[in-house]
Design a protein around this motif. Structure first.
Motif, PDB file in Angstrom:
ATOM      1  N   LEU A  64      14.540 -14.657 -59.737  1.00  0.00           N
ATOM      2  CA  LEU A  64      13.723 -15.698 -60.359  1.00  0.00           C
ATOM      3  C   LEU A  64      13.333 -16.812 -59.409  1.00  0.00           C
ATOM      4  CD1 LEU A  64      15.804 -16.119 -63.653  1.00  0.00           C
ATOM      5  CD2 LEU A  64      13.761 -14.703 -63.321  1.00  0.00           C
ATOM      6  N   THR A  65      13.948 -16.899 -58.254  1.00  0.00           N
ATOM      7  CA  THR A  65      13.800 -18.097 -57.427  1.00  0.00           C
ATOM      8  C   THR A  65      12.374 -18.316 -56.924  1.00  0.00           C
ATOM      9  OG1 THR A  65      14.514 -16.817 -55.494  1.00  0.00           O
ATOM     10  CG2 THR A  65      16.199 -18.075 -56.678  1.00  0.00           C
ATOM     11  N   GLU A  66      11.600 -17.249 -56.772  1.00  0.00           N
ATOM     12  CA  GLU A  66      10.242 -17.409 -56.245  1.00  0.00           C
ATOM     13  C   GLU A  66       9.258 -17.925 -57.284  1.00  0.00           C
ATOM     14  OE1 GLU A  66       8.662 -14.137 -53.882  1.00  0.00           O
ATOM     15  OE2 GLU A  66      10.685 -13.276 -53.835  1.00  0.00           O
ATOM     16  N   THR A  67       9.561 -17.780 -58.561  1.00  0.00           N
ATOM     17  CA  THR A  67       8.566 -18.069 -59.600  1.00  0.00           C
ATOM     18  C   THR A  67       9.018 -19.095 -60.622  1.00  0.00           C
ATOM     19  OG1 THR A  67       9.406 -16.175 -60.866  1.00  0.00           O
ATOM     20  CG2 THR A  67       7.504 -15.796 -59.414  1.00  0.00           C
ATOM     21  N   MET A  68      10.275 -19.505 -60.614  1.00  0.00           N
ATOM     22  CA  MET A  68      10.804 -20.383 -61.658  1.00  0.00           C
ATOM     23  C   MET A  68      11.364 -21.653 -61.025  1.00  0.00           C
ATOM     24  SD  MET A  68      13.572 -19.348 -64.642  1.00  0.00           S
ATOM     25  CE  MET A  68      12.569 -17.970 -65.207  1.00  0.00           C
ATOM     26  N   SER A  69      11.246 -22.778 -61.738  1.00  0.00           N
ATOM     27  CA  SER A  69      11.785 -24.045 -61.247  1.00  0.00           C
ATOM     28  C   SER A  69      13.293 -23.934 -61.015  1.00  0.00           C
ATOM     29  CB  SER A  69      11.501 -25.162 -62.248  1.00  0.00           C
ATOM     30  OG  SER A  69      10.114 -25.427 -62.331  1.00  0.00           O
ATOM     31  N   ALA A  70      13.757 -24.615 -59.963  1.00  0.00           N
ATOM     32  CA  ALA A  70      15.157 -24.497 -59.571  1.00  0.00           C
ATOM     33  C   ALA A  70      16.102 -24.931 -60.688  1.00  0.00           C
ATOM     34  CB  ALA A  70      15.413 -25.321 -58.306  1.00  0.00           C
ATOM     35  N   TYR A  71      15.725 -25.965 -61.446  1.00  0.00           N
ATOM     36  CA  TYR A  71      16.640 -26.439 -62.502  1.00  0.00           C
ATOM     37  C   TYR A  71      16.857 -25.358 -63.553  1.00  0.00           C
ATOM     38  CZ  TYR A  71      13.171 -27.217 -66.232  1.00  0.00           C
ATOM     39  OH  TYR A  71      12.234 -27.045 -67.227  1.00  0.00           O
ATOM     40  N   LEU A  72      15.810 -24.578 -63.859  1.00  0.00           N
ATOM     41  CA  LEU A  72      15.958 -23.508 -64.843  1.00  0.00           C
ATOM     42  C   LEU A  72      16.776 -22.350 -64.275  1.00  0.00           C
ATOM     43  CD1 LEU A  72      12.553 -23.163 -66.740  1.00  0.00           C
ATOM     44  CD2 LEU A  72      14.828 -23.345 -67.742  1.00  0.00           C
ATOM     45  N   VAL A  73      16.556 -22.024 -63.009  1.00  0.00           N
ATOM     46  CA  VAL A  73      17.349 -20.965 -62.378  1.00  0.00           C
ATOM     47  C   VAL A  73      18.833 -21.326 -62.430  1.00  0.00           C
ATOM     48  CG1 VAL A  73      17.809 -19.728 -60.222  1.00  0.00           C
ATOM     49  CG2 VAL A  73      15.445 -20.246 -60.881  1.00  0.00           C
ATOM     50  N   SER A 125      10.729 -24.236 -76.098  1.00  0.00           N
ATOM     51  CA  SER A 125      11.840 -24.826 -76.846  1.00  0.00           C
ATOM     52  C   SER A 125      12.354 -26.094 -76.190  1.00  0.00           C
ATOM     53  CB  SER A 125      12.979 -23.814 -76.972  1.00  0.00           C
ATOM     54  OG  SER A 125      13.403 -23.393 -75.685  1.00  0.00           O
ATOM     55  N   MET A 126      12.264 -26.198 -74.869  1.00  0.00           N
ATOM     56  CA  MET A 126      12.735 -27.400 -74.190  1.00  0.00           C
ATOM     57  C   MET A 126      12.090 -27.489 -72.812  1.00  0.00           C
ATOM     58  SD  MET A 126      14.456 -30.153 -74.343  1.00  0.00           S
ATOM     59  CE  MET A 126      15.244 -29.829 -75.919  1.00  0.00           C
ATOM     60  N   ILE A 127      11.363 -28.582 -72.585  1.00  0.00           N
ATOM     61  CA  ILE A 127      10.770 -28.874 -71.282  1.00  0.00           C
ATOM     62  C   ILE A 127      11.595 -29.991 -70.664  1.00  0.00           C
ATOM     63  CG2 ILE A 127       8.691 -29.613 -70.055  1.00  0.00           C
ATOM     64  CD1 ILE A 127       7.091 -28.666 -72.546  1.00  0.00           C
ATOM     65  N   ARG A 128      12.266 -29.708 -69.567  1.00  0.00           N
ATOM     66  CA  ARG A 128      13.184 -30.693 -68.996  1.00  0.00           C
ATOM     67  C   ARG A 128      12.612 -31.433 -67.794  1.00  0.00           C
ATOM     68  NH1 ARG A 128      17.917 -30.678 -71.496  1.00  0.00           N
ATOM     69  NH2 ARG A 128      18.712 -28.762 -72.426  1.00  0.00           N
ATOM     70  N   ASN A 129      11.494 -30.955 -67.227  1.00  0.00           N
ATOM     71  CA  ASN A 129      10.992 -31.592 -66.011  1.00  0.00           C
ATOM     72  C   ASN A 129       9.688 -32.347 -66.241  1.00  0.00           C
ATOM     73  OD1 ASN A 129       9.399 -29.342 -66.409  1.00  0.00           O
ATOM     74  ND2 ASN A 129       9.404 -28.685 -64.276  1.00  0.00           N
ATOM     75  N   TYR A 130       9.434 -32.782 -67.476  1.00  0.00           N
ATOM     76  CA  TYR A 130       8.242 -33.578 -67.748  1.00  0.00           C
ATOM     77  C   TYR A 130       8.604 -35.055 -67.600  1.00  0.00           C
ATOM     78  CZ  TYR A 130       3.802 -35.001 -69.768  1.00  0.00           C
ATOM     79  OH  TYR A 130       2.558 -35.557 -69.949  1.00  0.00           O
ATOM     80  N   LEU A 131       7.776 -35.778 -66.865  1.00  0.00           N
ATOM     81  CA  LEU A 131       8.067 -37.162 -66.516  1.00  0.00           C
ATOM     82  C   LEU A 131       8.343 -38.022 -67.751  1.00  0.00           C
ATOM     83  CD1 LEU A 131       8.110 -39.181 -64.093  1.00  0.00           C
ATOM     84  CD2 LEU A 131       5.722 -39.694 -64.650  1.00  0.00           C
ATOM     85  N   GLY A 132       9.448 -38.766 -67.696  1.00  0.00           N
ATOM     86  CA  GLY A 132       9.738 -39.742 -68.737  1.00  0.00           C
ATOM     87  C   GLY A 132      10.649 -39.260 -69.845  1.00  0.00           C
ATOM     88  N   PHE A 133      11.117 -37.988 -69.775  1.00  0.00           N
ATOM     89  CA  PHE A 133      11.998 -37.459 -70.820  1.00  0.00           C
ATOM     90  C   PHE A 133      13.270 -36.918 -70.166  1.00  0.00           C
ATOM     91  CE2 PHE A 133       7.772 -37.379 -72.611  1.00  0.00           C
ATOM     92  CZ  PHE A 133       7.969 -37.903 -73.876  1.00  0.00           C
ATOM     93  N   LEU A 160       7.507 -11.239 -74.585  1.00  0.00           N
ATOM     94  CA  LEU A 160       6.688 -10.903 -73.431  1.00  0.00           C
ATOM     95  C   LEU A 160       5.911 -12.136 -72.961  1.00  0.00           C
ATOM     96  CD1 LEU A 160       5.490  -7.588 -75.016  1.00  0.00           C
ATOM     97  CD2 LEU A 160       6.954  -7.730 -73.011  1.00  0.00           C
ATOM     98  N   LEU A 161       6.244 -12.606 -71.763  1.00  0.00           N
ATOM     99  CA  LEU A 161       5.575 -13.761 -71.159  1.00  0.00           C
ATOM    100  C   LEU A 161       5.202 -13.360 -69.736  1.00  0.00           C
ATOM    101  CD1 LEU A 161       8.349 -14.875 -72.873  1.00  0.00           C
ATOM    102  CD2 LEU A 161       7.041 -16.963 -72.629  1.00  0.00           C
ATOM    103  N   ILE A 162       4.153 -12.544 -69.630  1.00  0.00           N
ATOM    104  CA  ILE A 162       3.898 -11.811 -68.388  1.00  0.00           C
ATOM    105  C   ILE A 162       2.558 -12.170 -67.760  1.00  0.00           C
ATOM    106  CG2 ILE A 162       5.412  -9.856 -68.806  1.00  0.00           C
ATOM    107  CD1 ILE A 162       3.100  -8.381 -70.085  1.00  0.00           C
ATOM    108  N   GLY A 163       2.320 -13.433 -67.583  1.00  0.00           N
ATOM    109  CA  GLY A 163       1.116 -13.829 -66.870  1.00  0.00           C
ATOM    110  C   GLY A 163       0.004 -14.250 -67.800  1.00  0.00           C
ATOM    111  N   ASN A 173       8.426 -20.392 -65.821  1.00  0.00           N
ATOM    112  CA  ASN A 173       9.210 -21.385 -66.554  1.00  0.00           C
ATOM    113  C   ASN A 173       9.246 -21.110 -68.050  1.00  0.00           C
ATOM    114  OD1 ASN A 173       9.759 -22.682 -64.183  1.00  0.00           O
ATOM    115  ND2 ASN A 173       8.903 -24.637 -64.775  1.00  0.00           N
ATOM    116  N   SER A 174       8.122 -20.633 -68.603  1.00  0.00           N
ATOM    117  CA  SER A 174       8.100 -20.349 -70.038  1.00  0.00           C
ATOM    118  C   SER A 174       9.129 -19.288 -70.393  1.00  0.00           C
ATOM    119  CB  SER A 174       6.698 -19.895 -70.471  1.00  0.00           C
ATOM    120  OG  SER A 174       5.766 -20.933 -70.324  1.00  0.00           O
TER     121      SER A 174
END
Length: 557
Positions: free
Chosen positions: A412-421, A277-285, A470-473, A387-388
C-alpha cells in the motif's frame, strides 16, 4: 427517557481520578451508563459484563498511566472486546511533559482516537467538545437512531433497499430499515391497498403516505424538489454541477460573495468523499471527520449564504441560449451566466460477470457505510490501494471479524497516505494481499466467496467473503458534456493552458480552470491533472470563484 437497559455505556479507567471523572462525565448520565474501573483488567471485566447483558460501549476513556498495563497494550485488549467503541486517553496536567512524546506516537498509529489533558475545573468545553464529537461519530456509524425520521421496509437481500439506506445515511437523515415480516412493517403494509405494497417501501412524515421509489434518485428528488420549480425567467450567476468537496466549496464562496448560485447533484451531497467513514488528514479536524459530516456542514454553510441545492437530477447536457447557458436535466432546465462542472468521477467496474451479478447482494462499488453493519462477525474484502480503500477497511474492521485488502501492487505504501498505512498495519483484523486480483466469486443468492489470482503466476485461491467493496480507480463522469468541451485521452476535462491551442484566443489560453467553452469551468476530480484529494478539490472550488467573477465582469456587467 430511554430505558437504562437500552443506553450505551461510557467506560472510564483511572487508578486515582475515578470520582473526579465520573463527576465530569455527569452531564452524559441521562443518555449513557457511566462505569469506572481502576485498572485495565477490571475494565475488561466491566466490558465483558456489558457485552453479556447485550449492551454497547460507545466510548472508552483511559488514564495515560495504568498500574497493570502499558496504555497502548490496554487499548489493544479493549479494542478486541469493543471494536466499535471510540477511544480517548487523558493525561493529568502534572504528567503532561513526560507522557506526551509517547502518546503522540500512539495517536499517530490510531491506538486511540484522541489524546487530551484531564479537565481541571468546571465547563472545560474544549475537553467536552472532543468527547461529544467522538460520541456523535459513534452514534452515526454504529448506534441505531433513537428516533428515525424515515422508515424503509425492505428484504435483507434487496439491493435498492440497501442503496436507499446508504443515501439517507450520507445525507445525515436518521432512518431505520425493517424487514417485511416485522410487526411494524406488517401493520403499515396491511394499511395500504394491495397495489401499493411494493418493496422497498419508504415512509417519511414530509411525504404524506408511503411510496415505493424505483431508484435512489427518485427518493432524492422527493426530498429536494425539481429544477423546473425555478422561475422560468431566472438566470443564475452560476450553476454548479456536482456537490462533492469541489462543488460545495464553489457553492460556499460563490454565494458568500453575492452570486446567485444553484448546485445540482445527481445523488447525495458529498460525492465520493461523502462515503468516507473517516477523513483524518483534512485541515482543521485533528480528530478526523466523516465524509458525510464534512459534506453536511459545507451544505449548511452554503445554504446560509443563499445557495439552492437540487439533488436527484443528474445534468444531461449544456447548451447556449440568449447569451447564457442552459444546464439540462430530466427534471427541468436551469439557466446560468456561468457553469462550474464539478461532477466528479465514478469507480471503474471490475468486469467479472459473476461479481457484477451480485452487486447489491454483498458486492458494492464504493464504501457503502451502512453495509458494514451487516458484516458483524463476517469476512470483508476491499479491492483498491487508495485512501478511500484504506478508510473503508478501517471502518469495516469495526464490524467484520476480518478484512482483506486486495491490491495489484506489492503493498500500500506507493498509493496510500502514510497515516492510513500505519493504522492498517496496527489493526490485527486487517490483512493486505499484494500482487493479487479478484477474478471470480459466487454464492447462493448473495456473495459468499471470491476467487483471487496471483498477478505473478496466476495461482488461484478461493476465500470466504461476506462483503466485497470495490474501489478500483476513477472514471470521469463527462459523457453528458457537449463536444465544445475538450477532454484528454482518458476522458477528463482539459482546462487552461492544457487545452488544445486551437481553442486559445490570440495566443492566450483560457483561464486556469476554464474549459474550451468560455464561461464553463471545471474543478475537482473531473478535471484533467487534478490531485484527487479532498483538500485540493475544495481549493479548486474556492479558486474558481474569482474566475467566475472575471467572466461575469467581462461579459455580463
Amino acid at each position: 427517557m430511554i430505558p437504562s437497559t437500552a443506553r450505551p455505556s461510557i467506560v472510564i479507567i483511572s487508578p486515582e481520578h475515578c470520582d473526579h471523572l465520573l463527576d465530569e462525565f455527569g452531564r452524559y448520565a441521562r443518555d449513557y451508563e457511566l462505569h469506572c474501573a481502576p485498572d485495565a483488567e477490571q475494565a475488561c471485566q466491566v466490558m465483558r459484563s456489558i457485552n453479556a447483558d447485550g449492551g454497547d460501549v460507545a466510548l472508552i476513556v483511559s488514564d495515560s498511566l495504568l498500574p497493570d498495563a502499558e496504555v497502548a497494550d490496554a487499548f489493544e485488549q479493549w479494542r478486541a472486546l469493543e471494536p466499535n467503541a471510540r477511544r480517548l486517553v487523558f493525561t493529568p496536567w502534572e504528567r503532561f511533559a513526560e507522557t506526551v512524546p509517547l502518546l503522540r506516537t500512539h495517536l499517530a498509529r490510531s491506538v486511540f482516537d484522541a489524546s487530551l489533558l484531564m479537565p481541571r475545573g468546571v465547563r472545560d468545553e474544549e475537553f467536552h467538545t472532543a468527547v461529544t464529537e467522538l460520541l456523535s461519530d459513534w452514534g452515526n456509524m454504529v448506534g441505531a437512531p433513537v428516533v428515525a425520521n424515515v422508515l424503509i421496509i425492505a428484504e435483507a437481500s434487496d439491493a435498492l433497499g440497501l442503496a436507499l439506506g446508504d443515501y439517507l445515511h450520507r445525507t445525515g437523515m436518521p432512518f431505520k430499515t425493517v424487514r417485511p415480516d416485522a410487526p411494524r412493517a406488517k401493520e403499515l403494509l396491511h394499511s395500504l391497498p394491495p397495489e401499493e405494497r411494493r418493496l422497498p417501501l419508504v415512509k417519511a412524515p414530509q411525504f404524506g403516505k408511503p411510496f415505493s421509489p424505483s431508484s435512489v434518485r427518485e427518493l432524492a428528488a422527493m426530498f429536494y424538489g425539481r429544477p423546473d420549480q425555478i422561475e422560468s425567467d431566472e438566470v443564475a450567476d452560476v450553476v454548479i454541477v456536482g456537490a462533492g468537496p469541489a462543488g460545495l466549496a464553489a457553492s460556499v464562496y460563490a454565494s458568500s460573495e453575492g452570486l446567485t448560485t444553484h448546485c445540482l447533484e445527481s445523488e447525495a451531497i458529498g460525492g465520493q468523499a461523502g462515503t468516507s467513514s473517516m477523513i483524518r488528514n483534512y485541515l482543521g479536524f485533528p480528530r478526523g471527520i466523516s465524509g458525510m459530516r464534512l459534506a453536511q456542514r459545507a451544505r449548511a454553510q452554503a445554504l446560509r449564504f443563499g445557495t439552492r441545492f437540487w439533488t436527484g437530477w443528474p445534468a444531461t447536457g449544456i447548451s447556449r441560449a440568449d447569451g447564457h447557458f442552459i444546464v439540462h436535466t430530466d427534471g427541468g432546465d436551469m439557466a446560468a451566466r456561468t457553469v462550474v462542472v464539478a461532477a466528479g468521477v465514478t469507480y471503474r467496474r471490475l468486469g467479472v460477470d459473476e461479481i457484477e451479478e451480485l452487486v447489491g447482494k454483498g458486492v458494492h462499488y464504493g464504501a457503502v457505510t451502512t453495509a458494514a453493519r451487516e458484516l458483524e462477525g463476517g469476512h470483508a474484502v476491499v479491492v483498491g490501494g487508495g485512501n478511500s480503500a484504506g478508510q473503508a477497511a478501517m471502518h469495516l474492521a469495526r464490524f467484520a471479524e476480518s478484512v482483506t485488502i486486495v491490491v495489484r501492487r506489492e503493498g500500500l505504501t506507493e498509493t496510500m497516505s502514510a497515516y492510513l498505512v500505519d493504522e492498517i498495519e496496527a489493526n490485527p483484523r486487517i490483512h493486505v494481499r499484494g500482487r493479487a486480483q479478484v477474478v471470480g466469486g459466487g454464492g447462493d443468492g448473495r456473495l459468499e466467496w471470491i476467487t483471487l489470482a496471483s498477478t505473478r503466476d496466476d495461482a488461484r485461491e478461493r476465500i470466504p467473503a461476506d462483503g466485497l467493496f470495490l474501489l478500483i480507480g476513477a472514471a470521469p463522469h463527462c459523457d453528458w458534456l457537449p463536444d465544445d468541451i475538450a477532454l484528454d485521452e482518458h476522458g477528463f476535462i482539459l482546462t487552461g493552458a492544457e487545452t488544445p491551442r486551437s481553442a486559445w484566443h490570440d495566443g492566450t489560453p483560457p483561464a486556469a480552470l476554464e474549459t474550451t467553452m468560455p464561461g464553463v469551468f471545471a474543478v475537482g476530480d473531473t478535471r484533467s491533472g487534478s490531485m484527487k484529494r479532498v483538500a485540493s478539490a475544495a481549493g479548486e472550488g474556492a479558486g474558481v470563484v474569482p474566475l467566475v467573477h472575471a467572466h461575469l465582469d467581462l461579459h455580463h456587467r
